[in-house]
Structure formats: structure tokens, C-alpha cells
Scaffold this motif. Structure first.
Motif, PDB file in Angstrom:
ATOM      1  N   LEU A 288      23.594  36.646  44.937  1.00  0.00           N
ATOM      2  CA  LEU A 288      24.820  36.128  44.361  1.00  0.00           C
ATOM      3  C   LEU A 288      25.626  37.271  43.745  1.00  0.00           C
ATOM      4  N   SER A 289      26.935  37.137  43.827  1.00  0.00           N
ATOM      5  CA  SER A 289      27.831  38.104  43.205  1.00  0.00           C
ATOM      6  C   SER A 289      28.780  37.372  42.271  1.00  0.00           C
ATOM      7  N   CYS A 290      29.241  38.070  41.249  1.00  0.00           N
ATOM      8  CA  CYS A 290      30.226  37.496  40.330  1.00  0.00           C
ATOM      9  C   CYS A 290      31.176  38.610  39.910  1.00  0.00           C
ATOM     10  N   ALA A 291      32.412  38.500  40.317  1.00  0.00           N
ATOM     11  CA  ALA A 291      33.436  39.457  39.938  1.00  0.00           C
ATOM     12  C   ALA A 291      34.316  38.846  38.857  1.00  0.00           C
ATOM     13  N   VAL A 292      34.595  39.619  37.818  1.00  0.00           N
ATOM     14  CA  VAL A 292      35.423  39.143  36.708  1.00  0.00           C
ATOM     15  C   VAL A 292      36.810  39.752  36.822  1.00  0.00           C
ATOM     16  N   SER A 293      37.800  38.907  36.935  1.00  0.00           N
ATOM     17  CA  SER A 293      39.180  39.368  36.989  1.00  0.00           C
ATOM     18  C   SER A 293      39.881  39.062  35.677  1.00  0.00           C
ATOM     19  N   GLY A 294      40.972  39.782  35.420  1.00  0.00           N
ATOM     20  CA  GLY A 294      41.771  39.522  34.235  1.00  0.00           C
ATOM     21  C   GLY A 294      41.234  40.133  32.965  1.00  0.00           C
ATOM     22  N   ARG A 295      40.151  40.898  33.059  1.00  0.00           N
ATOM     23  CA  ARG A 295      39.552  41.500  31.871  1.00  0.00           C
ATOM     24  C   ARG A 295      39.926  42.973  31.816  1.00  0.00           C
ATOM     25  N   ARG A 296      40.474  43.426  30.665  1.00  0.00           N
ATOM     26  CA  ARG A 296      40.711  44.854  30.484  1.00  0.00           C
ATOM     27  C   ARG A 296      39.414  45.496  30.050  1.00  0.00           C
ATOM     28  N   GLY A 297      38.945  46.451  30.785  1.00  0.00           N
ATOM     29  CA  GLY A 297      37.658  47.052  30.466  1.00  0.00           C
ATOM     30  C   GLY A 297      36.530  46.179  30.971  1.00  0.00           C
ATOM     31  N   ASN A 298      35.344  46.469  30.509  1.00  0.00           N
ATOM     32  CA  ASN A 298      34.162  45.756  30.985  1.00  0.00           C
ATOM     33  C   ASN A 298      33.786  44.596  30.077  1.00  0.00           C
ATOM     34  N   SER A 299      33.250  43.573  30.689  1.00  0.00           N
ATOM     35  CA  SER A 299      32.622  42.510  29.938  1.00  0.00           C
ATOM     36  C   SER A 299      31.392  43.084  29.252  1.00  0.00           C
ATOM     37  N   TYR A 300      31.138  42.706  28.005  1.00  0.00           N
ATOM     38  CA  TYR A 300      30.015  43.300  27.287  1.00  0.00           C
ATOM     39  C   TYR A 300      28.688  42.684  27.717  1.00  0.00           C
TER      40      TYR A 300
ATOM     41  N   GLN B   9      44.450  35.828  32.156  1.00  0.00           N
ATOM     42  CA  GLN B   9      43.363  34.854  32.121  1.00  0.00           C
ATOM     43  C   GLN B   9      42.107  35.485  32.727  1.00  0.00           C
ATOM     44  N   VAL B  10      41.041  35.537  31.922  1.00  0.00           N
ATOM     45  CA  VAL B  10      39.773  36.073  32.406  1.00  0.00           C
ATOM     46  C   VAL B  10      39.112  35.023  33.302  1.00  0.00           C
ATOM     47  N   GLN B  11      38.699  35.446  34.468  1.00  0.00           N
ATOM     48  CA  GLN B  11      38.111  34.499  35.409  1.00  0.00           C
ATOM     49  C   GLN B  11      36.950  35.103  36.177  1.00  0.00           C
ATOM     50  N   PRO B  12      35.725  34.671  35.883  1.00  0.00           N
ATOM     51  CA  PRO B  12      34.590  35.046  36.738  1.00  0.00           C
ATOM     52  C   PRO B  12      34.631  34.229  38.024  1.00  0.00           C
ATOM     53  N   MET B  13      34.236  34.863  39.121  1.00  0.00           N
ATOM     54  CA  MET B  13      34.240  34.176  40.416  1.00  0.00           C
ATOM     55  C   MET B  13      32.950  34.473  41.145  1.00  0.00           C
ATOM     56  N   GLU B  14      32.136  33.421  41.352  1.00  0.00           N
ATOM     57  CA  GLU B  14      30.860  33.598  42.032  1.00  0.00           C
ATOM     58  C   GLU B  14      31.019  33.509  43.546  1.00  0.00           C
ATOM     59  N   SER B  15      30.084  34.132  44.254  1.00  0.00           N
ATOM     60  CA  SER B  15      29.994  34.009  45.703  1.00  0.00           C
ATOM     61  C   SER B  15      28.561  34.286  46.123  1.00  0.00           C
ATOM     62  N   GLY B  16      28.236  33.881  47.346  1.00  0.00           N
ATOM     63  CA  GLY B  16      26.933  34.215  47.900  1.00  0.00           C
ATOM     64  C   GLY B  16      25.927  33.077  47.952  1.00  0.00           C
ATOM     65  N   GLY B  17      26.293  31.902  47.474  1.00  0.00           N
ATOM     66  CA  GLY B  17      25.366  30.786  47.546  1.00  0.00           C
ATOM     67  C   GLY B  17      25.196  30.296  48.976  1.00  0.00           C
ATOM     68  N   GLY B  18      24.253  29.369  49.160  1.00  0.00           N
ATOM     69  CA  GLY B  18      24.039  28.818  50.487  1.00  0.00           C
ATOM     70  C   GLY B  18      22.714  28.114  50.595  1.00  0.00           C
TER      71      GLY B  18
ATOM     72  N   ALA C 266      27.169  31.219  23.785  1.00  0.00           N
ATOM     73  CA  ALA C 266      27.435  32.615  23.444  1.00  0.00           C
ATOM     74  C   ALA C 266      28.416  33.268  24.409  1.00  0.00           C
ATOM     75  N   TYR C 267      28.722  32.589  25.492  1.00  0.00           N
ATOM     76  CA  TYR C 267      29.609  33.120  26.517  1.00  0.00           C
ATOM     77  C   TYR C 267      30.980  32.461  26.429  1.00  0.00           C
ATOM     78  N   ASP C 268      32.010  33.260  26.736  1.00  0.00           N
ATOM     79  CA  ASP C 268      33.377  32.777  26.587  1.00  0.00           C
ATOM     80  C   ASP C 268      33.985  32.236  27.876  1.00  0.00           C
ATOM     81  N   TYR C 269      33.689  32.869  28.988  1.00  0.00           N
ATOM     82  CA  TYR C 269      34.334  32.492  30.247  1.00  0.00           C
ATOM     83  C   TYR C 269      33.275  32.220  31.307  1.00  0.00           C
ATOM     84  N   TRP C 270      33.547  31.189  32.114  1.00  0.00           N
ATOM     85  CA  TRP C 270      32.608  30.730  33.128  1.00  0.00           C
ATOM     86  C   TRP C 270      33.263  30.624  34.481  1.00  0.00           C
ATOM     87  N   GLY C 271      32.473  30.892  35.530  1.00  0.00           N
ATOM     88  CA  GLY C 271      32.944  30.658  36.876  1.00  0.00           C
ATOM     89  C   GLY C 271      32.799  29.195  37.266  1.00  0.00           C
ATOM     90  N   GLN C 272      33.237  28.882  38.471  1.00  0.00           N
ATOM     91  CA  GLN C 272      33.202  27.507  38.962  1.00  0.00           C
ATOM     92  C   GLN C 272      31.820  27.117  39.484  1.00  0.00           C
TER      93      GLN C 272
END
Length: 127
Positions: free
Chosen positions: A20-32, A1-10, A113-119
Motif C-alpha cells: 500500500l502507498s499513501c501520498a500526502v498532498s497539500g502539506r508544506r514540509g513533511n508530516s511528522y 487542504q491536506v489530503q492523504p491518498m491511499e493506493s495499492g489495495g486489492g 492523535a491524527y488530523d487528516y485521513w485518506g478515503q
């Protein structure tokens, strides 16, 4: 399961900065294509910035943030960043990271146009 995860708000005062940072897990290779959108209370989700993993195209920015925000990415970590400077109260919103491995030119600002979104991560700018 591809999952972007944001951090750094406040909470920050007007004129301040956040990263802000966003790390994408579950993806083979890079997000385009990776992008940031934001949604203010009672508003719709709006494009902020986007960046591709390949090619020489410059990043794209919404007019409202150009010159104040900078998007960048670390391909080794499949992570995207949003450096936000000179923040204004109207930048207050929930910020969402999104990604896709497919890209139709000219659609970087369209949320569908985007497939996966963070929370989302809350950014609040006080005056």
C-alpha cells in the motif's frame, strides 16, 4: 487542504503480498507522524503501524502484524508505504492512512492523535 491518498489495495490469496502507498498532498514540509489503520466489516478502526519523520525511534506495529508488515516512508515525496507479506484472511479490511504534524509521545496507536485521513483502500485476502 491536506489530503492523504491511499493506493495499492486489492484481492490476494492467503500467504500473498500487497504494498500500500499513501501520498500526502497539500502539506508544506513533511508530516511528522504517519500511520496506517484498518477496519474490518462490522468492526472498529484499529491501529496497524506508524512511523515518524524524524528521530531514531523504530516504527511501531500492532502485535497482529509485527513480523509480517513493514512500514516505511519517502520523505522527499511525503509518502508512506505498507508492505504486507504472509497475508491472512483476518487481514481483510479497509486500510486507512492518516497523518499529523503534531505528536504526543505514546499516542501513535490512537486514531484521534491524527488530523487528516485518506478515503481508504480495500484489502481482501481469500483463503
Amino acid at each position: 487542504q491536506v489530503q492523504p491518498m491511499e493506493s495499492g489495495g486489492g484481492l490476494v490469496q492467503e500467504g500473498g503480498s500487497l504494498r500500500l502507498s499513501c501520498a500526502v498532498s497539500g502539506r508544506r514540509g513533511n508530516s511528522y507522524l504517519m500511520g496506517w489503520f484498518r477496519q474490518a466489516p462490522g468492526g472498529i478502526r484499529l491501529f496497524v503501524a506508524a512511523i515518524k519523520s524524524t528521530g531514531t525511534n523504530d516504527p511501531w506495529y500492532a502485535d497482529s502484524v509485527r513480523g509480517r508488515f513493514t512500514i516505511s516512508r519517502d520523505r522527499t515525496k511525503n509518502t508512506v508505504y505498507l508492505q504486507m507479506n504472509s497475508l491472512k484472511p483476518q487481514d481483510t479490511a479497509v486500510y486507512y492512512c492518516a497523518e499529523t504534524i503534531t505528536f504526543i509521545p505514546g499516542t501513535y496507536y490512537v486514531d484521534t492523535a491524527y488530523d487528516y485521513w485518506g478515503q481508504g483502500t480495500q484489502v481482501t485476502v481469500s483463503s
